[in-house]
Motif scaffolding. Structure first.
Motif, PDB file in Angstrom:
ATOM      1  N   LEU A 117     -49.590  44.192  15.461  1.00 50.62           N
ATOM      2  CA  LEU A 117     -49.332  43.152  14.468  1.00 50.62           C
ATOM      3  C   LEU A 117     -48.925  43.761  13.124  1.00 50.62           C
ATOM      4  O   LEU A 117     -47.973  43.304  12.489  1.00 50.62           O
ATOM      5  N   CYS A 118     -49.640  44.807  12.706  1.00 52.94           N
ATOM      6  CA  CYS A 118     -49.372  45.398  11.391  1.00 52.94           C
ATOM      7  C   CYS A 118     -48.030  46.117  11.334  1.00 52.94           C
ATOM      8  O   CYS A 118     -47.485  46.315  10.252  1.00 52.94           O
ATOM      9  N   ASN A 119     -47.502  46.518  12.487  1.00 55.57           N
ATOM     10  CA  ASN A 119     -46.162  47.089  12.512  1.00 55.57           C
ATOM     11  C   ASN A 119     -45.122  46.049  12.097  1.00 55.57           C
ATOM     12  O   ASN A 119     -44.038  46.384  11.642  1.00 55.57           O
ATOM     13  N   ALA A 120     -45.479  44.775  12.281  1.00 54.65           N
ATOM     14  CA  ALA A 120     -44.664  43.642  11.794  1.00 54.65           C
ATOM     15  C   ALA A 120     -43.254  43.627  12.343  1.00 54.65           C
ATOM     16  O   ALA A 120     -42.308  43.262  11.638  1.00 54.65           O
ATOM     17  N   SER A 121     -43.109  44.012  13.592  1.00 51.36           N
ATOM     18  CA  SER A 121     -41.805  43.858  14.234  1.00 51.36           C
ATOM     19  C   SER A 121     -41.631  42.404  14.649  1.00 51.36           C
ATOM     20  O   SER A 121     -42.532  41.825  15.271  1.00 51.36           O
ATOM     21  N   PRO A 122     -40.512  41.779  14.360  1.00 52.70           N
ATOM     22  CA  PRO A 122     -40.304  40.390  14.785  1.00 52.70           C
ATOM     23  C   PRO A 122     -40.360  40.216  16.298  1.00 52.70           C
ATOM     24  O   PRO A 122     -40.565  39.099  16.786  1.00 52.70           O
ATOM     25  N   SER A 123     -40.179  41.325  17.054  1.00 51.22           N
ATOM     26  CA  SER A 123     -40.157  41.240  18.510  1.00 51.22           C
ATOM     27  C   SER A 123     -41.483  41.605  19.164  1.00 51.22           C
ATOM     28  O   SER A 123     -41.561  41.678  20.387  1.00 51.22           O
ATOM     29  N   ALA A 124     -42.532  41.830  18.382  1.00 51.79           N
ATOM     30  CA  ALA A 124     -43.826  42.238  18.941  1.00 51.79           C
ATOM     31  C   ALA A 124     -44.340  41.197  19.934  1.00 51.79           C
ATOM     32  O   ALA A 124     -44.388  40.000  19.628  1.00 51.79           O
ATOM     33  N   ASP A 125     -44.757  41.666  21.110  1.00 56.54           N
ATOM     34  CA  ASP A 125     -45.152  40.740  22.173  1.00 56.54           C
ATOM     35  C   ASP A 125     -46.486  40.044  21.918  1.00 56.54           C
ATOM     36  O   ASP A 125     -46.746  38.985  22.483  1.00 56.54           O
ATOM     37  N   ASN A 126     -47.357  40.628  21.094  1.00 59.80           N
ATOM     38  CA  ASN A 126     -48.679  40.044  20.910  1.00 59.80           C
ATOM     39  C   ASN A 126     -48.730  38.980  19.815  1.00 59.80           C
ATOM     40  O   ASN A 126     -49.713  38.258  19.706  1.00 59.80           O
ATOM     41  N   ILE A 127     -47.663  38.885  19.034  1.00 58.79           N
ATOM     42  CA  ILE A 127     -47.709  37.963  17.904  1.00 58.79           C
ATOM     43  C   ILE A 127     -47.545  36.497  18.299  1.00 58.79           C
ATOM     44  O   ILE A 127     -48.334  35.647  17.846  1.00 58.79           O
ATOM     45  N   PRO A 128     -46.544  36.108  19.111  1.00 57.45           N
ATOM     46  CA  PRO A 128     -46.317  34.673  19.325  1.00 57.45           C
ATOM     47  C   PRO A 128     -47.530  33.909  19.855  1.00 57.45           C
ATOM     48  O   PRO A 128     -47.828  32.808  19.373  1.00 57.45           O
ATOM     49  N   THR A 129     -48.229  34.476  20.843  1.00 63.54           N
ATOM     50  CA  THR A 129     -49.385  33.769  21.387  1.00 63.54           C
ATOM     51  C   THR A 129     -50.496  33.655  20.364  1.00 63.54           C
ATOM     52  O   THR A 129     -51.116  32.593  20.205  1.00 63.54           O
ATOM     53  N   LEU A 130     -50.788  34.749  19.649  1.00 65.32           N
ATOM     54  CA  LEU A 130     -51.850  34.713  18.649  1.00 65.32           C
ATOM     55  C   LEU A 130     -51.512  33.745  17.521  1.00 65.32           C
ATOM     56  O   LEU A 130     -52.378  33.011  17.040  1.00 65.32           O
ATOM     57  N   MET A 131     -50.266  33.716  17.091  1.00 65.13           N
ATOM     58  CA  MET A 131     -49.861  32.738  16.081  1.00 65.13           C
ATOM     59  C   MET A 131     -49.980  31.320  16.614  1.00 65.13           C
ATOM     60  O   MET A 131     -50.422  30.411  15.902  1.00 65.13           O
ATOM     61  N   ALA A 132     -49.579  31.117  17.861  1.00 63.86           N
ATOM     62  CA  ALA A 132     -49.665  29.783  18.456  1.00 63.86           C
ATOM     63  C   ALA A 132     -51.110  29.307  18.541  1.00 63.86           C
ATOM     64  O   ALA A 132     -51.378  28.105  18.465  1.00 63.86           O
ATOM     65  N   MET A 133     -52.047  30.243  18.677  1.00 61.70           N
ATOM     66  CA  MET A 133     -53.461  29.891  18.769  1.00 61.70           C
ATOM     67  C   MET A 133     -54.147  29.915  17.411  1.00 61.70           C
ATOM     68  O   MET A 133     -55.380  29.867  17.327  1.00 61.70           O
ATOM     69  N   ASP A 134     -53.361  29.999  16.334  1.00 57.78           N
ATOM     70  CA  ASP A 134     -53.867  29.893  14.960  1.00 57.78           C
ATOM     71  C   ASP A 134     -54.788  31.055  14.594  1.00 57.78           C
ATOM     72  O   ASP A 134     -55.818  30.872  13.932  1.00 57.78           O
ATOM     73  N   ALA A 135     -54.402  32.265  14.977  1.00 58.47           N
ATOM     74  CA  ALA A 135     -55.199  33.447  14.678  1.00 58.47           C
ATOM     75  C   ALA A 135     -55.117  33.798  13.197  1.00 58.47           C
ATOM     76  O   ALA A 135     -54.191  33.420  12.483  1.00 58.47           O
ATOM     77  N   THR A 136     -56.114  34.580  12.758  1.00 61.54           N
ATOM     78  CA  THR A 136     -56.253  34.976  11.359  1.00 61.54           C
ATOM     79  C   THR A 136     -56.501  36.476  11.271  1.00 61.54           C
ATOM     80  O   THR A 136     -57.253  37.039  12.076  1.00 61.54           O
ATOM     81  N   ALA A 137     -55.890  37.122  10.287  1.00 63.50           N
ATOM     82  CA  ALA A 137     -56.153  38.540  10.019  1.00 63.50           C
ATOM     83  C   ALA A 137     -57.297  38.658   9.027  1.00 63.50           C
ATOM     84  O   ALA A 137     -57.299  37.988   7.981  1.00 63.50           O
ATOM     85  N   VAL A 138     -58.274  39.505   9.360  1.00 70.68           N
ATOM     86  CA  VAL A 138     -59.391  39.802   8.454  1.00 70.68           C
ATOM     87  C   VAL A 138     -59.034  41.091   7.718  1.00 70.68           C
ATOM     88  O   VAL A 138     -58.794  42.123   8.344  1.00 70.68           O
ATOM     89  N   ILE A 139     -58.991  41.030   6.403  1.00 68.61           N
ATOM     90  CA  ILE A 139     -58.459  42.122   5.594  1.00 68.61           C
ATOM     91  C   ILE A 139     -59.522  42.624   4.626  1.00 68.61           C
ATOM     92  O   ILE A 139     -60.149  41.836   3.904  1.00 68.61           O
ATOM     93  N   ALA A 140     -59.724  43.942   4.619  1.00 71.46           N
ATOM     94  CA  ALA A 140     -60.629  44.580   3.657  1.00 71.46           C
ATOM     95  C   ALA A 140     -59.803  45.272   2.589  1.00 71.46           C
ATOM     96  O   ALA A 140     -58.762  45.879   2.878  1.00 71.46           O
ATOM     97  N   GLY A 141     -60.256  45.181   1.348  1.00 68.30           N
ATOM     98  CA  GLY A 141     -59.540  45.814   0.256  1.00 68.30           C
ATOM     99  C   GLY A 141     -60.458  46.150  -0.895  1.00 68.30           C
ATOM    100  O   GLY A 141     -61.679  45.933  -0.829  1.00 68.30           O
ATOM    101  N   PRO A 142     -59.902  46.648  -1.967  1.00 73.45           N
ATOM    102  CA  PRO A 142     -60.722  47.032  -3.132  1.00 73.45           C
ATOM    103  C   PRO A 142     -61.535  45.883  -3.705  1.00 73.45           C
ATOM    104  O   PRO A 142     -62.601  46.108  -4.297  1.00 73.45           O
ATOM    105  N   GLU A 143     -61.049  44.658  -3.537  1.00 76.20           N
ATOM    106  CA  GLU A 143     -61.745  43.494  -4.097  1.00 76.20           C
ATOM    107  C   GLU A 143     -62.654  42.807  -3.077  1.00 76.20           C
ATOM    108  O   GLU A 143     -63.182  41.729  -3.353  1.00 76.20           O
TER     109      GLU A 143
END
Length: 292
Positions: A117-143
């Motif tokens: 997912l993080c490679n962010a290729s428009p052709s990535a095979d794992n993205i369409p299904t996860l997006m269709a199922m309303d998936a969310t990225a959990v992100i850690a950062g300085p804040e």
């Protein structure tokens, strides 16, 4: 061709990894499986001075599921592990299928879903299904931690909503709605070994013969994997007949903006969006009706 020299570190916690990112700045890259990143380095597309591995962080490879909170896939969970996980195969079979059809065995045993997912290729095979199922990225950062829906995560080819110094630690997927079904169909030049020329993921929710909700995502036909909102609107609240599916598939094709490249021509992609959308919606409808 020799690769550029870089330093490699393997922190033991997310906090250590975030600190390393802050120290290294723009010339630092996060590495999980490395199946995309190392290829880019070898081909001199990237010249990082520091690689920060997530492999040494305990628990980041975890895959968990419960009926209330749904599915969580950790940042270092392998594609192979996602494809074979019993709970994913039972409750999210299309997520397992997409992971299991990514590239080849060697890549699946090294690569991760989150890295894909993080490679962010428009052709990535794992993205369409996860997006269709309303998936969310959990992100850690300085804040601290934040969450970004996948349909807001992708900003362009190779670009994401990640700010400087942030790391995706997991992907979460809600429990499948009652009466729902999912499907993913893709096409490429050499079966699953090549990047997809077109990919379509769908989730439909059925009540009797009516489609009460639908999310339809097309990959490799725009700068980012995209939902086809016009096609979704055509289907929602109506009996999901074969004729309506065909009209919605044509509308989905018209919403995309494919290009011609080494994988396929734009006209071919437009045609295949319609074909694969019919297949994905038909299969998702079958799964949803079986659950009633």
């Amino acid at each position: 061709m020799p690769v550029s020299r870089f330093e490699y570190i393997a922190p033991k916690s997310i906090e250590e990894a975030l600190a390393a990112l802050a120290r290294g700045g723009k010339e630092t890259r996060i590495i999980a499986g490395g199946t995309d990143l190392l290829v880019k380095i070898r081909h001199r597309m990237l010249f990082p001075r520091l690689l920060v591995s997530l492999k040494g962080i305990d628990g980041l490879n975890a895959i968990t599921f419960d009926r209330k909170n749904g599915l969580t896939i950790g940042a270092t969970a392998l594609l192979a592990d996602v494809a074979t996980h019993p709970a994913i195969r039972r409750y999210y079979p299309t997520v397992a299928e997409a992971a299991g059809s990514t590239a080849n065995v060697q890549v699946r045993n090294m690569g991760t879903v989150v890295g894909n997912l993080c490679n962010a290729s428009p052709s990535a095979d794992n993205i369409p299904t996860l997006m269709a199922m309303d998936a969310t990225a959990v992100i850690a950062g300085p804040e601290g931690y934040r969450r970004v829906a996948l349909d807001q995560f992708f900003q362009g080819p190779g670009l994401t909503a990640l700010a400087a110094g942030e790391i995706v630690t997991a992907i979460t997927v809600p429990p499948p709605p009652a009466g729902s079904g999912t499907a993913y169909h893709s096409i490429s030049q050499r079966s699953k070994l090549d990047c997809s020329a077109v990919g379509v993921g769908a989730m439909v929710v059925m009540k009797a013969q009516d489609c009460t909700a639908v999310r339809l995502v097309v990959g490799a036909c725009a700068p980012v994997p995209m939902r086809t909102h016009k096609a979704e609107k055509m289907l929602t609240g109506k009996p999901m007949t074969d004729a309506l599916v065909r009209r919605a598939a044509q509308a989905a094709s018209e919403e995309t903006s494919p290009i011609t490249d080494v994988r396929a021509s734009a006209p071919y992609r437009w045609k295949m969006v319609s074909v694969l959308t019919i297949r994905a919606l038909t299969d998702a409808r079958k799964m949803a009706l079986r659950k009633q």
